[in-house]
Design a protein around this motif. Structure first.
Motif, mmCIF file in Angstrom:
data_model
loop_
_atom_site.group_PDB
_atom_site.id
_atom_site.type_symbol
_atom_site.label_atom_id
_atom_site.label_comp_id
_atom_site.label_asym_id
_atom_site.label_seq_id
_atom_site.Cartn_x
_atom_site.Cartn_y
_atom_site.Cartn_z
ATOM 1 N N GLY A 207 41.780 -96.071 -85.323
ATOM 2 C CA GLY A 207 43.231 -96.085 -85.485
ATOM 3 C C GLY A 207 43.951 -95.102 -84.591
ATOM 4 O O GLY A 207 45.147 -95.252 -84.334
ATOM 5 N N ALA A 208 43.225 -94.081 -84.105
ATOM 6 C CA ALA A 208 43.857 -93.052 -83.282
ATOM 7 C C ALA A 208 44.323 -93.582 -81.934
ATOM 8 O O ALA A 208 45.227 -93.001 -81.310
ATOM 9 N N THR A 209 43.718 -94.658 -81.469
ATOM 10 C CA THR A 209 44.117 -95.261 -80.195
ATOM 11 C C THR A 209 44.484 -96.741 -80.367
ATOM 12 O O THR A 209 44.567 -97.470 -79.382
ATOM 13 N N ASP A 210 44.686 -97.172 -81.600
ATOM 14 C CA ASP A 210 45.035 -98.568 -81.880
ATOM 15 C C ASP A 210 46.277 -98.950 -81.077
ATOM 16 O O ASP A 210 47.286 -98.231 -81.089
ATOM 17 N N PHE A 217 47.668 -90.957 -81.572
ATOM 18 C CA PHE A 217 47.372 -89.539 -81.385
ATOM 19 C C PHE A 217 46.016 -89.273 -80.741
ATOM 20 O O PHE A 217 45.724 -88.148 -80.360
ATOM 21 N N GLY A 218 45.208 -90.304 -80.591
ATOM 22 C CA GLY A 218 43.936 -90.122 -79.904
ATOM 23 C C GLY A 218 44.054 -90.186 -78.391
ATOM 24 O O GLY A 218 43.085 -89.915 -77.679
ATOM 25 N N LYS A 219 45.229 -90.517 -77.880
ATOM 26 C CA LYS A 219 45.458 -90.558 -76.435
ATOM 27 C C LYS A 219 46.012 -89.217 -75.972
ATOM 28 O O LYS A 219 46.741 -88.550 -76.710
ATOM 29 N N THR A 357 45.743 -97.280 -91.309
ATOM 30 C CA THR A 357 45.024 -97.505 -90.057
ATOM 31 C C THR A 357 45.348 -96.451 -89.014
ATOM 32 O O THR A 357 44.463 -96.003 -88.281
ATOM 33 N N THR A 358 46.615 -96.023 -88.944
ATOM 34 C CA THR A 358 47.055 -95.175 -87.826
ATOM 35 C C THR A 358 47.538 -93.786 -88.228
ATOM 36 O O THR A 358 47.701 -92.927 -87.361
ATOM 37 N N MET A 438 51.742 -108.656 -87.005
ATOM 38 C CA MET A 438 50.926 -107.636 -86.369
ATOM 39 C C MET A 438 49.912 -107.032 -87.347
ATOM 40 O O MET A 438 48.780 -106.717 -86.970
ATOM 41 N N TRP A 439 50.330 -106.889 -88.595
ATOM 42 C CA TRP A 439 49.454 -106.275 -89.599
ATOM 43 C C TRP A 439 48.884 -107.306 -90.582
ATOM 44 O O TRP A 439 48.377 -106.938 -91.640
ATOM 45 N N GLY A 440 48.955 -108.583 -90.193
ATOM 46 C CA GLY A 440 48.215 -109.628 -90.915
ATOM 47 C C GLY A 440 48.743 -109.989 -92.281
ATOM 48 O O GLY A 440 47.975 -110.407 -93.144
#
Length: 442
Positions: A207-210, A217-219, A357-358, A438-440
């Motif tokens: 989820g950090a780069t979703d 926040f993973g980028k 997720t994020t 987007m979130w199904g």
């Protein structure tokens, strides 16, 4: 020769650091900066961890970046994991230190931490520094705040109250004591230090780069560091996005619909006063409009929730809050469905899936899902606030508590809470259903 311990809390930066400046002026000859990572097993009264994976990873990245900056100044950061009431007195004993300086946080959990340190014999000095406006500059003080935000804002603007300028970064710090490594070798501290070292690499989940995340926040551009925070502020202003902020702030997804300052403000990697100083410079160069004014407006809301904590303290955390409504009931089954995005209400479920997720959710959706838990599921607002605390990368005790009280109608506002109709919200903010798809949940 004397040593002062400086405990970094929600102020993981070097710019605009009045508390750190106070430690440097304390008369000590040595400085030991320390961060305490919370225990893994720390949980809420509702049965889930206080720190979810996203929040822990974001804060860990902020701490690691701070450690690198301090090392470059020749004063290494001591990282420990465990209860502050245990590891900080142990550190002080090993160093032969009695003084500790840190920022003041006027929320019950954080106040209890300070009380425990003082009970252990430490001389603790706390420094208020997280608000935009200095509490001493308030026309009413903190004991007589207006009961509604609009009166608070209007009062400040009529008086022309402005925030102090941010402090510059220090170019040097006091050195650590020569015996620091020996002090950290005691069994208790060695164990706490090893546990902290295991967190050195943030445990980023997918989820950090979703690609759907509004704050990935993973980028590198969105990591927890002070560097990323300052760079984000600079590019936001350079692209003149403040001018469109008011028009876009109710968006549901994307990086640019809102400022995205909140995660770094929450950890303290970015100072609110730094934001305001650079925003004023932007307005001088490019002009002010409703959009740039609205950023000031939102920062004042952030301040208002802080000052309410100074005024009311633990009362804000009672089941009935500041009001007279009966205590809320807890709906365990409904709460579980809400957390997992299984309520059957498509927009609510999409939002709760994004959050889990994020670790991020737009302000519009935060209010809507809070309303749904409180008013539709008849759930306990405190459980919802605790879930947000665990999940959000931009968790801030003041704003989180203040906003949940606001929606529940248990704060200072006289209008009795806010109930959002999910269908109306979907029509106004997701008319084409793209967010729900987007979130199904469409």
């Amino acid at each position: 020769m004397s040593t002062v311990i400086f405990w970094f809390r929600s102020d993981l930066r070097l710019h605009d650091q009045p508390a750190l400046a106070a430690a440097m002026r304390s008369g000590a000859t040595h400085l030991v900066p320390v961060v305490c990572h919370p225990p893994e097993a720390e949980s809420t009264p509702w049965g889930f961890p206080r720190w979810g994976v996203h929040r822990r990873a974001f804060v860990t990245a902020a701490v690691q970046a701070l450690a690198d900056r301090l090392a470059a100044l020749g004063t290494p950061l001591v990282q420990l994991q465990g209860s502050t009431a245990e590891v900080l007195p142990a550190l002080a004993r090993s160093l032969g230190a009695t003084r500790l300086v840190c920022e003041d946080i006027a929320a019950p959990y954080e106040q209890d931490e300070i009380a425990a340190l003082r009970a252990a014999g430490l001389q603790v000095r706390t420094v208020w520094q997280s608000s935009l406006i200095d509490p001493q500059a308030l026309p009413w003080g903190t004991r007589n705040l207006p009961d509604v935000f609009t009166a608070f804002r209007n009062g400040l603007e009529r008086k022309g109250v402005q925030p102090p300028l941010p402090l510059p970064e220090p170019t040097r710090l006091l050195p650590p004591p020569a015996e620091i490594e020996d002090a950290l070798a005691t069994p208790q501290l060695a164990t706490a230090r090893a546990a902290a070292a295991a967190l050195a690499a943030p445990a980023y989940g997918p989820g950090a780069t979703d690609t759907r995340s509004s704050f990935p926040f993973g980028k590198p551009a969105f990591d927890g560091s002070e560097r990323a925070a300052r760079a984000h502020l600079a590019q936001y202003l350079a692209r003149q996005l403040p001018h469109s902020y008011k028009a876009t702030r109710n968006g549901l997804t994307g990086v640019d619909y809102s400022s995205k300052f909140s995660p770094w403000l929450a950890t303290g990697a970015l100072s609110a006063r730094q934001v305001m100083a650079e925003l004023r410079a932007f307005e001088q160069a490019h002009g002010a409009n409703d959009g740039s004014y609205w950023l000031w407006f939102e920062l004042l809301w952030r301040d208002y929730f802080r000052f309410l904590h100074l005024q009311h303290g633990r009362t804000l955390y009672r089941a009935r809050g500041l009001g007279t409504l009966p205590p809320p009931t807890h709906n365990p089954q409904g709460f579980a469905r809400w957390c997992e995005g299984r309520t059957g209400e498509p927009l609510v479920d999409a939002a709760m899936r994004e959050l889990s997720t994020t670790g991020y959710l737009s302000n519009r959706l935060r209010q809507m899902v809070a309303s749904y838990l409180i008013h539709d599921l008849q759930g306990d607002w405190r459980a919802g606030a605790a879930w947000f605390e665990a999940q959000l990368v931009d968790y801030d005790p003041y704003s989180n508590q203040g906003n949940w009280l606001y929606v529940a109608g248990r704060g200072t506002d006289p209008r009795g809470g806010r109930r959002f109709n999910p269908n109306k919200q979907a029509q106004e903010h997701d008319a084409d259903g793209s967010y729900r798809r987007m979130w199904g949940t469409a």
